[in-house]
Write a protein that holds these residues in place. Structure first.
Motif, PDB file in Angstrom:
ATOM      1  N   TYR A 102       7.744 -15.602 -15.249  1.00 15.94           N
ATOM      2  CA  TYR A 102       6.327 -15.635 -14.865  1.00 15.94           C
ATOM      3  C   TYR A 102       5.737 -17.038 -14.992  1.00 15.94           C
ATOM      4  CZ  TYR A 102       1.378 -14.403 -14.650  1.00 15.94           C
ATOM      5  OH  TYR A 102       0.053 -14.332 -14.301  1.00 15.94           O
ATOM      6  N   TRP A 103       5.903 -17.670 -16.158  1.00 22.29           N
ATOM      7  CA  TRP A 103       5.273 -18.970 -16.387  1.00 22.29           C
ATOM      8  C   TRP A 103       5.899 -20.053 -15.525  1.00 22.29           C
ATOM      9  CZ3 TRP A 103       0.744 -18.785 -18.400  1.00 22.29           C
ATOM     10  CH2 TRP A 103       0.427 -17.765 -19.308  1.00 22.29           C
ATOM     11  N   GLU A 104       7.202 -19.958 -15.285  1.00 24.18           N
ATOM     12  CA  GLU A 104       7.837 -20.923 -14.390  1.00 24.18           C
ATOM     13  C   GLU A 104       7.273 -20.798 -12.972  1.00 24.18           C
ATOM     14  OE1 GLU A 104       9.311 -19.020 -16.510  1.00 24.18           O
ATOM     15  OE2 GLU A 104      10.917 -20.054 -17.590  1.00 24.18           O
ATOM     16  N   ALA A 105       7.111 -19.554 -12.508  1.00 18.33           N
ATOM     17  CA  ALA A 105       6.547 -19.331 -11.173  1.00 18.33           C
ATOM     18  C   ALA A 105       5.115 -19.840 -11.097  1.00 18.33           C
ATOM     19  CB  ALA A 105       6.604 -17.841 -10.831  1.00 18.33           C
ATOM     20  N   LEU A 106       4.352 -19.617 -12.177  1.00 19.53           N
ATOM     21  CA  LEU A 106       2.966 -20.083 -12.207  1.00 19.53           C
ATOM     22  C   LEU A 106       2.906 -21.609 -12.124  1.00 19.53           C
ATOM     23  CD1 LEU A 106       0.128 -18.730 -12.569  1.00 19.53           C
ATOM     24  CD2 LEU A 106       0.278 -19.372 -14.977  1.00 19.53           C
ATOM     25  N   CYS A 107       3.763 -22.278 -12.862  1.00 18.90           N
ATOM     26  CA  CYS A 107       3.787 -23.752 -12.857  1.00 18.90           C
ATOM     27  C   CYS A 107       4.240 -24.293 -11.506  1.00 18.90           C
ATOM     28  CB  CYS A 107       4.687 -24.275 -13.959  1.00 18.90           C
ATOM     29  SG  CYS A 107       4.064 -24.012 -15.628  1.00 18.90           S
ATOM     30  N   LEU A 108       5.269 -23.661 -10.920  1.00 19.24           N
ATOM     31  CA  LEU A 108       5.763 -24.117  -9.621  1.00 19.24           C
ATOM     32  C   LEU A 108       4.698 -23.970  -8.538  1.00 19.24           C
ATOM     33  CD1 LEU A 108       9.400 -22.677  -9.631  1.00 19.24           C
ATOM     34  CD2 LEU A 108       8.740 -25.090  -9.668  1.00 19.24           C
ATOM     35  N   PHE A 165      -0.715 -20.866   0.330  1.00 18.98           N
ATOM     36  CA  PHE A 165      -0.597 -20.799  -1.123  1.00 18.98           C
ATOM     37  C   PHE A 165      -1.533 -19.744  -1.705  1.00 18.98           C
ATOM     38  CE2 PHE A 165       1.933 -24.653  -1.215  1.00 18.98           C
ATOM     39  CZ  PHE A 165       2.698 -24.465  -2.358  1.00 18.98           C
ATOM     40  N   MET A 166      -2.699 -19.561  -1.096  1.00 15.47           N
ATOM     41  CA  MET A 166      -3.602 -18.504  -1.555  1.00 15.47           C
ATOM     42  C   MET A 166      -2.964 -17.137  -1.350  1.00 15.47           C
ATOM     43  SD  MET A 166      -7.313 -19.844  -0.207  1.00 15.47           S
ATOM     44  CE  MET A 166      -7.937 -21.447  -0.666  1.00 15.47           C
ATOM     45  N   LEU A 167      -2.319 -16.945  -0.201  1.00 19.58           N
ATOM     46  CA  LEU A 167      -1.608 -15.685   0.042  1.00 19.58           C
ATOM     47  C   LEU A 167      -0.473 -15.502  -0.963  1.00 19.58           C
ATOM     48  CD1 LEU A 167      -1.268 -15.735   3.938  1.00 19.58           C
ATOM     49  CD2 LEU A 167      -2.743 -14.242   2.600  1.00 19.58           C
ATOM     50  N   LEU A 168       0.268 -16.581  -1.205  1.00 20.10           N
ATOM     51  CA  LEU A 168       1.399 -16.522  -2.125  1.00 20.10           C
ATOM     52  C   LEU A 168       0.962 -16.135  -3.534  1.00 20.10           C
ATOM     53  CD1 LEU A 168       4.396 -17.091  -2.814  1.00 20.10           C
ATOM     54  CD2 LEU A 168       3.728 -19.484  -3.206  1.00 20.10           C
ATOM     55  N   CYS A 169      -0.102 -16.774  -4.018  1.00 15.24           N
ATOM     56  CA  CYS A 169      -0.556 -16.489  -5.387  1.00 15.24           C
ATOM     57  C   CYS A 169      -1.177 -15.104  -5.489  1.00 15.24           C
ATOM     58  CB  CYS A 169      -1.545 -17.562  -5.842  1.00 15.24           C
ATOM     59  SG  CYS A 169      -0.750 -19.131  -6.191  1.00 15.24           S
ATOM     60  N   GLY A 170      -1.818 -14.645  -4.430  1.00 17.72           N
ATOM     61  CA  GLY A 170      -2.316 -13.281  -4.441  1.00 17.72           C
ATOM     62  C   GLY A 170      -1.185 -12.275  -4.509  1.00 17.72           C
ATOM     63  N   MET A 171      -0.102 -12.583  -3.806  1.00 20.67           N
ATOM     64  CA  MET A 171       1.064 -11.698  -3.801  1.00 20.67           C
ATOM     65  C   MET A 171       1.767 -11.702  -5.156  1.00 20.67           C
ATOM     66  SD  MET A 171       4.420 -11.917  -1.313  1.00 20.67           S
ATOM     67  CE  MET A 171       5.031 -13.416  -2.106  1.00 20.67           C
ATOM     68  N   MET A 194      -6.033 -20.497  -7.574  1.00 17.61           N
ATOM     69  CA  MET A 194      -6.072 -21.251  -6.334  1.00 17.61           C
ATOM     70  C   MET A 194      -7.406 -21.967  -6.128  1.00 17.61           C
ATOM     71  SD  MET A 194      -3.300 -21.454  -4.600  1.00 17.61           S
ATOM     72  CE  MET A 194      -2.644 -21.850  -6.228  1.00 17.61           C
ATOM     73  N   ALA A 195      -8.506 -21.365  -6.555  1.00 15.93           N
ATOM     74  CA  ALA A 195      -9.803 -22.042  -6.418  1.00 15.93           C
ATOM     75  C   ALA A 195      -9.805 -23.357  -7.192  1.00 15.93           C
ATOM     76  CB  ALA A 195     -10.923 -21.128  -6.913  1.00 15.93           C
ATOM     77  N   VAL A 196      -9.251 -23.338  -8.395  1.00 14.32           N
ATOM     78  CA  VAL A 196      -9.226 -24.549  -9.225  1.00 14.32           C
ATOM     79  C   VAL A 196      -8.210 -25.553  -8.698  1.00 14.32           C
ATOM     80  CG1 VAL A 196      -8.700 -25.447 -11.521  1.00 14.32           C
ATOM     81  CG2 VAL A 196     -10.030 -23.344 -11.280  1.00 14.32           C
ATOM     82  N   VAL A 197      -6.990 -25.091  -8.414  1.00 12.89           N
ATOM     83  CA  VAL A 197      -5.917 -26.009  -7.995  1.00 12.89           C
ATOM     84  C   VAL A 197      -6.216 -26.627  -6.642  1.00 12.89           C
ATOM     85  CG1 VAL A 197      -3.477 -26.152  -7.391  1.00 12.89           C
ATOM     86  CG2 VAL A 197      -4.183 -24.818  -9.372  1.00 12.89           C
ATOM     87  N   VAL A 198      -6.671 -25.824  -5.686  1.00 14.80           N
ATOM     88  CA  VAL A 198      -6.994 -26.354  -4.363  1.00 14.80           C
ATOM     89  C   VAL A 198      -8.152 -27.349  -4.438  1.00 14.80           C
ATOM     90  CG1 VAL A 198      -7.913 -25.729  -2.100  1.00 14.80           C
ATOM     91  CG2 VAL A 198      -6.063 -24.403  -3.084  1.00 14.80           C
TER      92      VAL A 198
END
Length: 246
Positions: free
Chosen positions: A51-57, A76-82, A93-97
């Protein structure tokens, strides 16, 4: 152009070429709705185990690509929602984008602002557009962020030519991107039922975003009507103060 200016221009052109090649060869195929759907089970399995590796990537990948003005924010918004669900995906995504967009603005200002402004000298329409953008930069930024039809990366480049402080650009982008992030992440959470990229936004969703975008331009409209003396100066604040006094 000075030696330092030529160096900046060379770096900028090299970056543009690298981004174009990367997008044409890799990102265009990997970061697409069809690719996310075809690799959905594998991505979900990897996220469940790491989980944390995927979050960081996802965070680092989105931050770098958005900062380099690669048009991948929606994917990326679709990816993170999925992968992470509607709540975490939207917030992340709001913060990172927003951070990536701010970095993109700073990159444009450092590498290409002088060059672009030099090329715009003598072009009255372009100069007028930049002046209007500077006079109502807050409202225009919110409008461009909410409007679903205007490219996200192009807004970053345009605001790289303005004098808006980076912290202000970051905060306004964060506010403006939240509706889009929520909608895209919500769609990403149900990506299995998505037939094609045309189904990303429903007509109702597009209409809602369009109305919200128009609402962001209300201060510009009021200012223009006051300038043309169709509204009294200070409206609607003065009218509200009179009602409060009564």
């Amino acid at each position: 152009m000075t030696r330092r200016g030529r160096l900046r221009m060379a770096i900028f052109l090299a970056a543009v070429v690298a981004i174009a090649v990367f997008y044409a060869v890799f990102a265009r195929h990997w970061l697409s709705v069809d690719s996310l759907r075809s690799h959905r089970d594998a991505l979900l399995q990897f996220t469940a185990s790491h989980y944390w590796e995927a979050l960081c990537l996802a965070t680092v990948g989105c931050l770098v690509l958005v900062a380099l003005s690669v048009p991948v924010s929606g994917i990326f918004m679709l990816l993170c929602g999925m992968l992470f669900g509607r709540g975490i995906g939207t917030a992340l995504m709001a913060v990172v984008v927003s951070l990536g967009a701010t970095l993109a603005v700073l990159i444009v200002r450092y590498l290409a602002q002088d060059f672009v402004r030099g090329r715009l000298r003598g072009r009255r329409k372009a100069q007028k557009l930049l002046r209007q953008l500077g006079q109502n930069q807050d409202s225009y930024l919110l409008f461009l962020r909410v409007a679903p039809w205007f490219p996200f990366w192009l807004t970053n480049i345009l605001y790289g030519l303005t004098a808006m402080p980076a912290w202000r650009f970051l905060l306004l982008t964060l506010v403006g991107i939240l509706p889009d992030a929520f909608i895209y992440d919500n769609v990403g959470a149900h990506l299995a039922t998505l037939r094609s990229s045309r189904d990303l936004l429903s007509p109702t969703g597009i209409l809602a975003l369009a109305l919200l975008a128009v609402l962001c331009l209300c201060p510009v409209l009021i200012h223009e009507l006051q300038r043309r003396k169709l509204l009294r100066p200070g409206w609607p604040l003065r009218r509200a103060q009179v009602r409060h006094a009564k």
